[in-house]
Scaffold this motif. Structure first.
Motif, mmCIF file in Angstrom:
data_model
loop_
_atom_site.group_PDB
_atom_site.id
_atom_site.type_symbol
_atom_site.label_atom_id
_atom_site.label_comp_id
_atom_site.label_asym_id
_atom_site.label_seq_id
_atom_site.Cartn_x
_atom_site.Cartn_y
_atom_site.Cartn_z
ATOM 1 N N PHE A 7 -19.599 55.689 28.745
ATOM 2 C CA PHE A 7 -18.535 56.650 28.452
ATOM 3 C C PHE A 7 -17.592 56.113 27.391
ATOM 4 O O PHE A 7 -17.045 56.875 26.596
ATOM 5 N N SER A 46 -23.451 52.885 34.330
ATOM 6 C CA SER A 46 -23.072 53.682 33.154
ATOM 7 C C SER A 46 -21.557 53.704 32.961
ATOM 8 O O SER A 46 -21.071 53.726 31.839
ATOM 9 N N TRP A 47 -20.844 53.747 34.114
ATOM 10 C CA TRP A 47 -19.389 53.661 34.025
ATOM 11 C C TRP A 47 -19.007 52.200 33.907
ATOM 12 O O TRP A 47 -19.477 51.415 34.704
ATOM 13 N N HIS A 71 -25.485 62.157 33.116
ATOM 14 C CA HIS A 71 -25.818 60.773 32.767
ATOM 15 C C HIS A 71 -26.501 60.097 33.956
ATOM 16 O O HIS A 71 -26.255 60.465 35.104
ATOM 17 N N ALA A 129 -26.860 56.998 36.640
ATOM 18 C CA ALA A 129 -25.851 56.139 37.238
ATOM 19 C C ALA A 129 -25.876 54.757 36.589
ATOM 20 O O ALA A 129 -24.842 54.111 36.450
ATOM 21 N N THR A 159 -21.178 53.864 40.434
ATOM 22 C CA THR A 159 -22.281 54.802 40.561
ATOM 23 C C THR A 159 -21.769 56.158 41.026
ATOM 24 O O THR A 159 -22.109 57.199 40.474
ATOM 25 N N THR A 216 -18.829 57.370 40.716
ATOM 26 C CA THR A 216 -18.028 58.005 39.672
ATOM 27 C C THR A 216 -18.897 58.901 38.802
ATOM 28 O O THR A 216 -18.497 59.993 38.398
ATOM 29 N N VAL A 217 -20.125 58.442 38.525
ATOM 30 C CA VAL A 217 -21.018 59.222 37.664
ATOM 31 C C VAL A 217 -21.704 60.328 38.461
ATOM 32 O O VAL A 217 -21.697 61.493 38.063
ATOM 33 N N LEU A 257 -20.056 64.463 34.560
ATOM 34 C CA LEU A 257 -20.688 63.207 34.149
ATOM 35 C C LEU A 257 -22.113 63.081 34.676
ATOM 36 O O LEU A 257 -22.868 62.246 34.190
ATOM 37 N N HIS A 258 -22.481 63.900 35.669
ATOM 38 C CA HIS A 258 -23.726 63.601 36.376
ATOM 39 C C HIS A 258 -24.985 63.873 35.569
ATOM 40 O O HIS A 258 -26.080 63.591 36.026
#
Lengths: 518, 160
Positions: free
Chosen positions: A307, A302-303, A49, A51, A37, A39-40, A46-47
């Motif tokens: 991606f 999401s990660w 996107h 989480a 979470t 990471t996004v 990336l944000h």
């Protein structure tokens, strides 16, 4: 032990890289859901996107990756466009030569220009497909109506980018294509002329003057189109694209059917059957732990899945445009723009060919009234069709699939029929030559409002209203309407591209074209 | 909310604080709109780059009676006949392409197939009106001058 600055200094040197990394990325490796979470969320790039992403969103059949691919092509266009700007000179004396240099002299110039042109065409294709996907999965419905409107804005901006880019090579094709295009922009003058009010109120002339900075396509038009193409429209696109993405999040992610979120309770046992005390729920809930007031999460971090998919789509898009650009050269006429000699036939880019076919009956009717009706109808669809039963389901189920097929058949018959009719029998002026000569103004207004394009519009409207009555569903009516519009667009584009030759005369194939001396 | 001025008679009255606030908001939007209108004046051209709409085409004797002469750089056909001389513009009234004269004296536009008869009247196709006949005058130096912005009615011929 006392603080020793020297020792600390050397320790800092030793830990330099680790400290630097930790200052940039404040979370550990994405091995837990929490770190995934972060990471996004903590990454600026990336944000945009979420989480966590719903599993239905990640299915191939939900989006087919069309929106992402369109965005990727836009990024490719931005990069290649900036590269082309290093060599392109927007002046009538040098523009054509600089494109020639890019094509034949500049290292990789030819590939970059080909990629730019193919990505532009691909962006229009994918955008239309993306729009069709959103439409046929019912994803424009509440609460996503506004994002459909934003998407329409993106469509218009993208077509504007294509149109302005068309002039820049300053070859014969560019010059005559834009002469016709600016003629369409000035076509409201046909109406004001017919009404005899042009000298008081002349919107057509005004728009054309602002667009060209002159009465004819020339240096002023070139520099205006260049500015629009490299600054104004790209910035507008990026801003509106940002709104488009932002609204996806605010509207609750991508549209999904009700079935994508299965109920928490076991079959036949609803919350209304459960005892009111919470301990009673433990016996009912089909999970290891009792969860009250909470549905099962159908989301995954999401990660890395989102991606990974985006990376795959990026690579596919790049592979296709670069691969094709090795074989398909962007066109460049052998002649720089030569105002006294029109190109014959002078065709626009393929996505404007349907428009050009309509314009060949009436400039204002085909170039303004009908596109206006189409844009307004598209904008209104999510506000007039508010049935929410089949959101997220392709074509809204079996009935919708059948109606789509029927609509395709109907539209093909109408479109081919009308085209065959006009080829064989002509249009108003051919039927009543004496009368139309005598009443020029009246004829013009009649032709403006009653031309083959208007026949298509009326035919689609009748079909759609018929479906509304028969199926008792606004959803089915809108499916019929948009399917007709798409079929008309495809057939007219094909027709103008393949069957229109010199003097815009019908030919079965290019082999039959007569030889034209200039 | 109650205040001492409330009551049927004062219902419509807004407080000074609200009035000033609203005035400030409208002033803000007014300023922005005025600025945008001011900025948008710039792209509207007041001087046009084209050369003068009046241009000389030559001395009358260069257009002998019975001949039709094509001046391609001026996008004109000049017809000289017994009853006078006439200049017809080749710019198609549909979308601004240039029409081409055929062997049978008709004009055809290459862009959308418009057809005009020998006098520039629309025969078929999309143009809203016929080709423009232009005014011809005699300049002080004895040359004929055409004004591409002064249209005359069709079949007007000038006796020079």
């Amino acid at each position: 032990m006392s603080y020793n600055a020297t020792r600390q200094f050397f320790r800092n040197i030793r830990n330099l890289f680790r400290n630097f990394r930790e200052s940039a990325i404040r979370h550990g490796r994405p091995t837990s859901d929490r770190a995934r979470t972060q990471t996004v969320v903590q990454n600026f790039f990336l944000h945009i996107h979420p989480a966590r992403t719903h599993t239905h969103t990640l299915k191939w059949s939900t989006t087919m990756g069309l929106g992402i691919m369109t965005t990727v092509l836009f990024l490719i266009l931005a990069v290649t466009g900036i590269l082309l700007m290093f060599y392109y000179k927007p002046s009538v004396e040098t523009a054509y030569d600089s494109i020639k240099d890019i094509h034949y002299v500049v290292p990789t110039g030819r590939i970059i220009r080909n990629v730019h042109r193919l990505s532009a065409q691909g962006m229009v294709v994918l955008m239309i497909l993306h729009m069709a996907r959103v439409f046929y999965t019912g994803a424009y419905k509440s609460p996503r109506e506004f994002n459909w409107v934003v998407g329409m804005l993106l469509l218009i901006i993208t077509l504007g980018l294509s149109f302005t880019g068309y002039l820049l090579p300053w070859d014969q094709l560019a010059y005559w294509g834009v002469t016709i295009g600016s003629g369409i922009a000035g076509s409201p003058r046909d109406l004001t002329d017919a009404l005899g009010i042009t000298q008081y109120f002349d919107p057509g002339g005004l728009v054309r003057e602002i667009m060209l900075g002159a009465h004819m396509v020339g240096q002023e038009a070139l520099i205006r189109f260049y500015t629009l193409h490299v600054i104004v429209l790209p910035i507008a696109l990026v801003v509106v694209l940002g709104v488009h993405f932002w609204r996806i999040r605010k509207d609750g992610g991508l549209a999904r059917p009700v079935s994508a979120d299965p109920p928490v309770f076991a079959e036949g046992v609803g919350p209304e059957d459960a005892p009111t005390k919470s301990f009673g729920l433990m016996a009912v809930v089909r999970e290891r732990t009792p969860a009250t007031d909470k549905e099962i999460e159908n989301t995954v971090p999401s990660w890395p899945r989102v991606f990974r998919l985006e990376a795959i789509l990026t690579m596919v898009a790049l592979l296709i445009v670069v691969g094709l650009s090795l074989f398909i050269d962007a066109p460049l006429e052998e002649q720089a723009a030569d105002p006294p000699v029109p190109l014959n036939p002078a065709k626009a880019s393929w996505y404007f060919l349907a428009l050009q076919e309509l314009v060949s009956y009436s400039a204002f009717g085909g170039g303004m009234v009908i596109p206006g009706i189409i844009i307004v109808s598209l904008l209104l669809i999510p506000f007039l069709d508010r049935e929410e039963d089949d959101v997220g389901i392709w074509f809204g189920g079996r009935q919708g699939r059948r109606i789509t097929v029927l609509s395709v058949a109907y539209a093909v018959v109408v479109c081919v029929g009308v085209l065959a009719f006009t080829i064989n029998f002509g249009w108003l002026r051919n039927w009543l030559p004496e009368l139309t000569q005598k009443h020029v103004r009246a004829t013009q207004i009649v032709i403006m409002l009653f031309n083959p394009g208007m026949v298509f519009v009326v035919a689609s409207a009748i079909w759609s209203l018929g479906l509304l009555r028969l199926t008792n569903s606004t959803r089915m009516a809108s499916v019929g309407l948009l399917t007709c519009a798409l079929v008309f667009f495809i057939i007219l584009t094909y027709f103008a591209a393949v069957h229109r030759g010199p003097n815009w005369v019908f030919y079965w194939s290019q082999a039959d074209w007569p030889v034209i001396e200039h | 909310m109650q205040n001492e001025l409330s009551g049927p008679r004062f219902e419509k009255q807004i407080e000074r604080r609200d009035f000033l606030g609203l005035a400030a908001v409208w002033t803000f939007f007014g300023t922005i709109i005025a600025a945008i209108i001011g900025a948008l004046k710039l792209p509207m051209p007041s001087v046009f780059p084209e050369t003068d709409s009046r241009f000389p085409i030559g001395r009358p004797e260069e257009f002998p009676v019975g001949e039709a002469i094509h001046l391609s750089s001026r996008q004109l056909w000049v017809f000289s006949e017994e009853n006078g001389i006439a200049a017809v513009s080749m710019v198609c009234t549909h979308l601004g392409c240039l029409v081409k004269r055929q062997d049978n004296d008709e004009f055809i536009c290459p862009c959308h197939g418009a057809k005009f008869d020998s006098a520039g009247k629309v025969l078929s196709g999309p143009p809203p009106r016929g080709l423009a006949w232009l005014e011809i005058t005699l300049g002080p130096d004895g040359r004929l001058i055409v004004d591409s912005e002064r249209e005359v009615s069709a079949e007007t011929r000038f006796k020079i």
